[in-house]
Design a protein around this motif. Structure first.
Motif, PDB file in Angstrom:
ATOM      1  N   HIS A 112       4.219   2.814 -12.330  1.00  0.00           N
ATOM      2  CA  HIS A 112       4.772   3.030 -11.198  1.00  0.00           C
ATOM      3  C   HIS A 112       3.664   4.058 -10.380  1.00  0.00           C
ATOM      4  O   HIS A 112       3.808   3.736  -9.009  1.00  0.00           O
ATOM      5  CB  HIS A 112       5.983   4.022 -11.522  1.00  0.00           C
ATOM      6  N   HIS A 113       2.993   4.878 -10.997  1.00  0.00           N
ATOM      7  CA  HIS A 113       2.156   5.712 -10.192  1.00  0.00           C
ATOM      8  C   HIS A 113       0.685   4.745  -9.623  1.00  0.00           C
ATOM      9  O   HIS A 113       0.269   5.172  -8.515  1.00  0.00           O
ATOM     10  CB  HIS A 113       1.678   6.927 -10.972  1.00  0.00           C
ATOM     11  N   LYS A 114       0.592   3.956 -10.459  1.00  0.00           N
ATOM     12  CA  LYS A 114      -0.560   3.070  -9.985  1.00  0.00           C
ATOM     13  C   LYS A 114      -0.037   2.306  -8.808  1.00  0.00           C
ATOM     14  O   LYS A 114      -0.891   1.833  -7.626  1.00  0.00           O
ATOM     15  CB  LYS A 114      -0.863   1.982 -11.101  1.00  0.00           C
ATOM     16  N   PHE A 119       0.056   1.588  -2.702  1.00  0.00           N
ATOM     17  CA  PHE A 119       0.981   1.504  -1.706  1.00  0.00           C
ATOM     18  C   PHE A 119       0.369   2.377  -0.420  1.00  0.00           C
ATOM     19  O   PHE A 119       0.196   2.132   0.573  1.00  0.00           O
ATOM     20  CB  PHE A 119       2.312   2.137  -2.115  1.00  0.00           C
ATOM     21  N   TYR A 120       0.140   3.690  -1.128  1.00  0.00           N
ATOM     22  CA  TYR A 120      -0.443   4.307  -0.031  1.00  0.00           C
ATOM     23  C   TYR A 120      -1.867   4.229   0.458  1.00  0.00           C
ATOM     24  O   TYR A 120      -2.277   4.528   1.515  1.00  0.00           O
ATOM     25  CB  TYR A 120      -0.503   5.933  -0.512  1.00  0.00           C
ATOM     26  N   LEU A 121      -2.611   3.290  -0.392  1.00  0.00           N
ATOM     27  CA  LEU A 121      -4.173   3.056   0.038  1.00  0.00           C
ATOM     28  C   LEU A 121      -3.658   1.884   1.189  1.00  0.00           C
ATOM     29  O   LEU A 121      -4.481   2.003   2.323  1.00  0.00           O
ATOM     30  CB  LEU A 121      -4.792   2.174  -1.139  1.00  0.00           C
ATOM     31  N   PHE A 126      -4.474   8.366   2.621  1.00  0.00           N
ATOM     32  CA  PHE A 126      -5.541   8.579   1.450  1.00  0.00           C
ATOM     33  C   PHE A 126      -5.521   9.752   0.619  1.00  0.00           C
ATOM     34  O   PHE A 126      -5.564   9.895  -0.556  1.00  0.00           O
ATOM     35  CB  PHE A 126      -7.040   8.428   2.145  1.00  0.00           C
ATOM     36  N   ARG A 127      -4.594  10.842   1.219  1.00  0.00           N
ATOM     37  CA  ARG A 127      -4.229  11.965   0.542  1.00  0.00           C
ATOM     38  C   ARG A 127      -3.280  11.683  -0.560  1.00  0.00           C
ATOM     39  O   ARG A 127      -3.387  12.056  -1.628  1.00  0.00           O
ATOM     40  CB  ARG A 127      -3.659  13.153   1.549  1.00  0.00           C
ATOM     41  N   LYS A 128      -2.213  11.094  -0.104  1.00  0.00           N
ATOM     42  CA  LYS A 128      -0.989  10.721  -1.036  1.00  0.00           C
ATOM     43  C   LYS A 128      -1.741   9.597  -2.246  1.00  0.00           C
ATOM     44  O   LYS A 128      -1.410   9.606  -3.249  1.00  0.00           O
ATOM     45  CB  LYS A 128       0.323  10.154  -0.561  1.00  0.00           C
TER      46      LYS A 128
END
Length: 193
Positions: A112-114, A119-121, A126-128
């Motif tokens: 999930h975190h991957k 997703f945020y990339l 980039f911070r998230k």
């Protein structure tokens, strides 16, 4: 993360038991098999096949309220499919649902975190993205440590079992040796007076 050869091998292994699982009345296992195949075809970038298998998995798990890990897993695969198709609104809708992570398996949380990192990339946040990348590193270390502890426990268990078997074998050999000596003693003729 895997080569296509590994995907093909995994897909073949998963599709073989699917026929067997299809005859089982326990829908949880049917949902898991279909979900796993869906995950493999997502990694092979076969979106149409993935949609089919994920829908099949959902069909088997019509009521996922009592299986939070299974729902989380299938939702994660749908999020991964949305990321594959660059459907960021759909990926965000799925990935930001509230989940009770205390009942979710660590491997699923890691994945999930991957996906959140990816997703945020794609959103160029980039911070998230870094925040979720750091979380994947923590989960990866934790999972690796858990595997190491499990391997050590398994080796220790095997060692203890082997030690017990060796002791039993030694006891049997000693008993047989004594029995053989006793039998030899019985067969020695008595000396004449």
């Amino acid at each position: 993360q895997y080569g296509n050869h590994d995907h093909d091998k995994a897909l073949k292994c998963l599709q073989e038991p699917e026929g067997l699982v299809g005859n089982v009345s326990f829908k949880y296992w049917q949902a898991g098999a279909s979900g796993n195949i869906g995950g493999i075809v997502i990694w092979k970038e076969q979106a149409d096949s993935a949609r089919y298998y994920l829908a099949l998995s959902l069909k088997y798990c019509e009521d996922l309220s009592n299986q939070p890990s299974q729902k989380f897993y299938i939702d994660g695969l749908y999020a991964y499919l949305a990321l594959l198709e660059d459907n960021l609104p759909e990926a965000e809708r799925i990935l930001t649902q509230p989940y009770d992570l205390s009942v979710i398996q660590p491997q699923y949380q890691y994945n999930h975190h991957k996906r959140l990192h990816e997703f945020y990339l794609k959103k160029k946040d980039f911070r998230k993205a870094y925040q979720y990348y750091a979380m994947t590193v923590v989960y990866d270390d934790s999972l690796r440590n858990m595997k190491t502890r499990n391997n050590i426990a398994e080796i220790d268990s095997r060692y203890r079992q082997d030690t017990i078997l060796i002791r039993k074998d030694m006891q049997i050999a000693l008993t047989e040796s004594r029995a053989s000596q006793w039998q030899d003693w019985r067969t020695i003729p008595a000396a004449a007076p």
